[in-house]
Every structure is written in structure tokens, then in C-alpha cells.
Motif scaffolding. Structure first.
Motif, PDB file in Angstrom:
ATOM      1  N   THR A   7      42.952  21.456  60.145  1.00 45.55           N
ATOM      2  CA  THR A   7      41.642  20.992  59.695  1.00 45.55           C
ATOM      3  C   THR A   7      41.072  19.953  60.637  1.00 45.55           C
ATOM      4  N   PHE A   8      41.928  19.032  61.093  1.00 41.92           N
ATOM      5  CA  PHE A   8      41.433  17.918  61.877  1.00 41.92           C
ATOM      6  C   PHE A   8      41.500  18.146  63.374  1.00 41.92           C
ATOM      7  N   THR A   9      42.316  19.090  63.810  1.00 42.87           N
ATOM      8  CA  THR A   9      42.402  19.376  65.238  1.00 42.87           C
ATOM      9  C   THR A   9      41.077  19.909  65.772  1.00 42.87           C
ATOM     10  N   LEU A  10      40.265  20.517  64.906  1.00 39.04           N
ATOM     11  CA  LEU A  10      38.964  21.037  65.323  1.00 39.04           C
ATOM     12  C   LEU A  10      38.099  19.976  65.973  1.00 39.04           C
ATOM     13  N   ALA A  11      38.334  18.720  65.616  1.00 35.62           N
ATOM     14  CA  ALA A  11      37.447  17.664  66.096  1.00 35.62           C
ATOM     15  C   ALA A  11      37.862  17.098  67.447  1.00 35.62           C
ATOM     16  N   PHE A  12      39.019  17.486  67.984  1.00 34.67           N
ATOM     17  CA  PHE A  12      39.466  16.939  69.244  1.00 34.67           C
ATOM     18  C   PHE A  12      38.834  17.732  70.397  1.00 34.67           C
ATOM     19  N   VAL A  13      37.705  17.254  70.891  1.00 39.12           N
ATOM     20  CA  VAL A  13      36.963  17.948  71.932  1.00 39.12           C
ATOM     21  C   VAL A  13      36.729  16.989  73.087  1.00 39.12           C
ATOM     22  N   ILE A 333      41.323  10.311  63.334  1.00 36.19           N
ATOM     23  CA  ILE A 333      42.002   9.212  64.025  1.00 36.19           C
ATOM     24  C   ILE A 333      43.450   9.132  63.575  1.00 36.19           C
ATOM     25  N   ARG A 334      43.656   9.263  62.264  1.00 34.25           N
ATOM     26  CA  ARG A 334      44.991   9.112  61.694  1.00 34.25           C
ATOM     27  C   ARG A 334      45.930  10.230  62.124  1.00 34.25           C
ATOM     28  N   PHE A 335      45.379  11.416  62.376  1.00 34.23           N
ATOM     29  CA  PHE A 335      46.220  12.571  62.690  1.00 34.23           C
ATOM     30  C   PHE A 335      46.289  12.864  64.192  1.00 34.23           C
ATOM     31  N   ALA A 336      45.766  11.954  64.992  1.00 36.00           N
ATOM     32  CA  ALA A 336      45.852  12.144  66.438  1.00 36.00           C
ATOM     33  C   ALA A 336      47.302  12.084  66.896  1.00 36.00           C
ATOM     34  N   ASP A 337      47.679  12.959  67.830  1.00 35.06           N
ATOM     35  CA  ASP A 337      49.059  13.027  68.299  1.00 35.06           C
ATOM     36  C   ASP A 337      49.387  11.970  69.343  1.00 35.06           C
ATOM     37  N   ASN A 338      48.362  11.447  70.017  1.00 32.38           N
ATOM     38  CA  ASN A 338      48.603  10.456  71.059  1.00 32.38           C
ATOM     39  C   ASN A 338      47.365   9.590  71.226  1.00 32.38           C
ATOM     40  N   GLU A 339      47.455   8.595  72.094  1.00 32.02           N
ATOM     41  CA  GLU A 339      46.353   7.643  72.265  1.00 32.02           C
ATOM     42  C   GLU A 339      45.095   8.306  72.823  1.00 32.02           C
ATOM     43  N   GLU A 340      45.261   9.297  73.690  1.00 33.94           N
ATOM     44  CA  GLU A 340      44.093   9.973  74.251  1.00 33.94           C
ATOM     45  C   GLU A 340      43.346  10.737  73.169  1.00 33.94           C
ATOM     46  N   LYS A 342      43.448  10.045  70.012  1.00 31.19           N
ATOM     47  CA  LYS A 342      42.892   9.029  69.129  1.00 31.19           C
ATOM     48  C   LYS A 342      41.578   8.492  69.686  1.00 31.19           C
ATOM     49  N   LYS A 343      41.538   8.290  70.990  1.00 31.32           N
ATOM     50  CA  LYS A 343      40.330   7.795  71.623  1.00 31.32           C
ATOM     51  C   LYS A 343      39.193   8.803  71.480  1.00 31.32           C
ATOM     52  N   ILE A 344      39.508  10.082  71.699  1.00 32.94           N
ATOM     53  CA  ILE A 344      38.499  11.136  71.568  1.00 32.94           C
ATOM     54  C   ILE A 344      37.995  11.224  70.137  1.00 32.94           C
ATOM     55  N   ALA A 345      38.920  11.194  69.181  1.00 27.91           N
ATOM     56  CA  ALA A 345      38.539  11.304  67.777  1.00 27.91           C
ATOM     57  C   ALA A 345      37.772  10.079  67.290  1.00 27.91           C
ATOM     58  N   SER A 346      38.079   8.913  67.855  1.00 29.17           N
ATOM     59  CA  SER A 346      37.463   7.665  67.390  1.00 29.17           C
ATOM     60  C   SER A 346      35.991   7.564  67.739  1.00 29.17           C
ATOM     61  N   ARG A 347      35.595   8.174  68.840  1.00 32.83           N
ATOM     62  CA  ARG A 347      34.237   7.940  69.339  1.00 32.83           C
ATOM     63  C   ARG A 347      33.145   8.375  68.355  1.00 32.83           C
ATOM     64  N   PRO A 348      33.146   9.603  67.824  1.00 35.01           N
ATOM     65  CA  PRO A 348      32.091   9.948  66.866  1.00 35.01           C
ATOM     66  C   PRO A 348      32.175   9.129  65.574  1.00 35.01           C
ATOM     67  N   ILE A 349      33.398   8.718  65.188  1.00 40.69           N
ATOM     68  CA  ILE A 349      33.552   7.886  63.996  1.00 40.69           C
ATOM     69  C   ILE A 349      32.913   6.527  64.221  1.00 40.69           C
ATOM     70  N   GLU A 350      33.180   5.928  65.372  1.00 40.41           N
ATOM     71  CA  GLU A 350      32.635   4.611  65.670  1.00 40.41           C
ATOM     72  C   GLU A 350      31.109   4.639  65.804  1.00 40.41           C
ATOM     73  N   ILE A 351      30.581   5.686  66.442  1.00 39.40           N
ATOM     74  CA  ILE A 351      29.124   5.795  66.558  1.00 39.40           C
ATOM     75  C   ILE A 351      28.502   5.958  65.182  1.00 39.40           C
ATOM     76  N   THR A 352      29.101   6.815  64.372  1.00 45.50           N
ATOM     77  CA  THR A 352      28.584   7.032  63.023  1.00 45.50           C
ATOM     78  C   THR A 352      28.604   5.740  62.222  1.00 45.50           C
ATOM     79  N   TYR A 353      29.728   5.009  62.283  1.00 41.67           N
ATOM     80  CA  TYR A 353      29.794   3.759  61.532  1.00 41.67           C
ATOM     81  C   TYR A 353      28.791   2.741  62.058  1.00 41.67           C
TER      82      TYR A 353
END
Length: 385
Positions: A7-13, A333-340, A342-353
Motif C-alpha cells: 500500500t505504501f510502497t506506491l508512494a516511493f517515487v 515515512i514510518r514504513f520506509a526501508d532506509n533513510e533515502e 524516508k527522505k523521498i516519502a517525507s517530502r510530499p508530507i512536509e509540503i502538505t503539512y
């Protein structure tokens, strides 16, 4: 790969660099720079005035509410850490698509919540944000947003609804899991042989209007909680939702004038809002598509722009590039496998917030916030005044 992680891997782009002004804000206020704890509580309510027998004879609408709120900063030893997903043990036998790895991963997630902690007394009452999750999802998947808002002086109520949310634990302690047969059956109809595109949207909207009423029901129930009624500013209520939750947010705002501001995260708006607009300020956050060259995306873009132009107050559109519809889950962010990742997943979350906080601060707290129009390959902001 197990079902929950899919479900969440779809967002890692892949992500391009954003304008420096946005990157600067993200660097100055990362999530981990807010160590304060927040309170967390749960409520189960049944609406005995609304039967819903689409899947079960004699069934009524039920909601499972998650509440996040400001609390004292030094209560770590007095209260347990709130679980990432409430009542997961009770729901476990019913979540048949989950693997043991899924349950282990979720149970290991740390939160900033203190279960049942007292609400921090303040000179002013706290504005309230209602949150509606996507179809088949759970409000826990947006915990990052909720905890951040609570740390900034909001009370957030995530509303999980029977059948459309991942699971609900009712007042009778019975677990009801998502049942998407109605929505899936619509997808099997051929357009235009069996149903027109407009007919499809209207059939979907009929069900979602019914689901949207759960938000208003939950708001009414919250107002009956004596302790909460005394500290919540019911004159400053915002609503926010993702996907069908975005539909629910717009519907609830149009139906209930207690709601003063609305955020839609990439959700199709109710048909009546496209025709008539809405009174309250609107922030529409979306993934940025190639709407200039793709005919289908252009139709979608124009339809949503039409709504923004019909908003009686201020309206804004924030289109985030290099993500997709699933990119708004903060669980990525929580289900990211590594820091890279996590960084990719965090960006749309941070912009949205970032934009959501500016928007609610402006219209619920009366702050002098400015959202400016801008355009780049990875971020577009439109302002309608």
C-alpha cells in the motif's frame, strides 16, 4: 511483499529538488524537532438514527474516533505511549490480508501520544480539525499530521467509519472491517455501455454523501463530551480529508456552517460543489500531473479549478510533483526501508503539512499567513481570491 507494505510502497517515487524557499522551511521545521508529547484518546459512537444495511441487515452507522490534543510535556512516566493503531489486537483476527510481519511492524511504531493524558489548559480554547481517511484506510495512517497539529495547539479528531475505513471497533466491542464490494462493483461496469461517466460519478457520490454524514455525527457527539466541550473552540472548526475523505470534507463543510475552513487532499469533490461552489475557504492539495499535455488529466484539472473559482471565500491549489495519490499517507515515512526512502516519502508530507498549517492558522487562528502563487517543475500553487 506483504499487503500492508505494498500500500505504501506506491508512494516511493523519484523526487526533483523543490524551490529553495520550500526546502528552507522543511529544513527549519522537521518533524523530529518537535519532541513534545501529545495526548491521545479513543471513542466509539453509534448513530442510531441512521441505518446502513447495504452489507448487513439491521446495521447502523458506527464511528471509531482517534483524538490527538496538546498535553503536559512531562508525563512520560505517568501514562503509556499511545499505540500507533488503536485496538489492533481486537481487530487482528479480522484483518485477514495482513501478514504477521505487518502486525509486528505496526506494533513497533513509536508515537508521540500519551494514552489518556490530560488536556493542557490554555487561555484560549483550542481550534478543532476533523480528519477523514481514504477509502479502506485508517486515520492512524495520518498520525504525523495529527501529532504536528496537536503540538501546535489544535485538537484533531480522526474519524474512522464503518465499512469504508479499515476497521471500526463499535460500542458493543464488535469489530467491523472495510467492505468495498459496493465500490468494487461500480468499477466492473463498462463506460459508456453499462453506465455513463457522469452516472458512475453520481452513483459513487450517493454512497459517499452517506459516509460524509459520519463526520457531522462525530462532531455532534464530540460536542456532548463535557470536558472537551469546555476546551474546544467550536467557533473555529476545520475539516481535512484524503481521497474519499476529501469528498467527505467538502461535503461536510457545505452541509455544516460550523466548519470554517476545508482541506481536500486529492479527493474528487461532490458534484453539487462543482456546480455551486462552497462558502468556506478551500485548500486543494494534489499530485501534480501532466495536465497541459494529457487530455484526461486536463479534464480533471479544469474540473477542480472550476470548483476553486466558485468558492465564495479564498481558495488555493497546491500541486506537488513527483508523488502520487498514495503519497499523502504519512505512514509512508514510518514504513520506509532506509533513510533515502524516508527522505523521498517525507517530502510530499512536509509540503502538505506546511501549506495546511498556514491555511488553518490563517482561517482558524486568525494569523496573518500568506500563501503565494508559484510555479516550478515540481510544485505549483494557485491562488483564487
Amino acid at each position: 511483499m506483504n499487503s500492508l507494505l505494498q500500500t505504501f510502497t506506491l508512494a516511493f517515487v523519484l523526487v526533483l529538488l523543490l524551490p529553495s524557499c520550500v526546502d528552507k522551511h522543511l529544513q527549519e521545521s522537521p518533524y523530529d524537532s518537535h519532541p513534545e508529547k501529545v495526548g491521545s484518546r479513543y471513542y466509539s459512537w453509534t448513530d442510531w438514527n441512521r441505518a446502513d444495511e447495504i452489507y448487513e441487515a439491521g446495521a447502523y452507522r458506527e464511528v471509531l474516533v482517534q483524538l490527538w490534543y496538546p498535553t503536559h510535556d512531562k508525563l512520560t512516566k505517568e501514562f503509556k505511549e499511545a499505540p500507533y493503531m488503536p485496538f489492533l489486537e481486537e481487530a487482528k483476527p479480522h484483518l485477514t490480508s495482513w501478514s504477521e510481519e505487518d502486525f509486528q511492524l505496526v506494533n513497533e511504531i513509536k508515537t508521540k501520544g500519551l494514552l489518556g493524558a490530560p488536556i493542557l489548559k490554555a487561555e484560549k480554547k483550542y481550534p478543532l480539525i476533523l480528519f477523514a481517511p481514504a477509502l479502506g484506510a485508517h486515520s492512524s495512517y495520518y498520525t504525523t499530521y495529527a501529532e504536528r497539529f496537536a503540538q501546535e495547539g489544535y485538537i484533531v479528531m480522526g474519524v474512522n467509519v464503518k465499512y469504508e475505513s479499515e476497521y471500526v471497533l463499535g460500542e458493543n466491542k464488535k469489530v467491523s472491517v472495510s467492505n468495498l464490494q459496493f465500490h468494487d462493483s461500480l468499477k466492473t461496469l463498462k463506460i459508456p455501455e453499462e453506465i455513463t461517466a457522469e452516472g458512475y460519478r453520481e452513483a459513487k457520490a450517493d454512497r459517499l454523501r452517506f459516509v460524509s454524514q459520519d463526520l457531522i455525527f462525530a462532531l455532534n457527539q464530540l460536542a456532548k463530551e463535557e470536558e472537551l466541550e469546555a476546551i474546544i473552540d467550536f467557533d473555529n472548526i476545520g475539516v481535512m480529508g484524503h481521497s474519499i475523505g476529501g469528498f467527505a470534507a467538502v461535503y461536510a463543510a457545505r452541509a455544516d456552517q460550523r466548519i470554517k475552513a476545508c482541506i481536500n487532499l486529492d479527493g474528487t469533490p461532490p458534484p453539487e460543489s462543482l456546480e455551486e461552489g462552497m462558502e468556506q475557504p478551500l485548500l486543494f492539495v494534489e499530485d501534480l500531473t501532466d495536465y497541459k499535455n494529457h487530455a484526461g488529466y486536463k479534464i480533471l484539472f479544469d474540473r477542480r479549478e472550476g470548483l476553486c473559482k466558485k468558492v465564495k471565500s479564498e481558495a488555493y491549489r497546491v500541486l506537488i510533483g513527483n508523488t502520487n495519490h498514495s503519497g499523502f499517507y504519512s505512514s509512508n515515512i514510518r514504513f520506509a526501508d532506509n533513510e533515502e526512502e524516508k527522505k523521498i516519502a517525507s517530502r510530499p508530507i512536509e509540503i502538505t503539512y506546511t501549506y495546511s498549517a498556514k491555511f488553518f492558522d490563517k482561517f482558524l487562528k486568525g494569523k496573518k499567513e500568506t500563501i503565494e502563487a508559484m510555479s516550478s517543475d515540481s510544485l505549483e500553487v494557485f491562488v483564487f481570491e
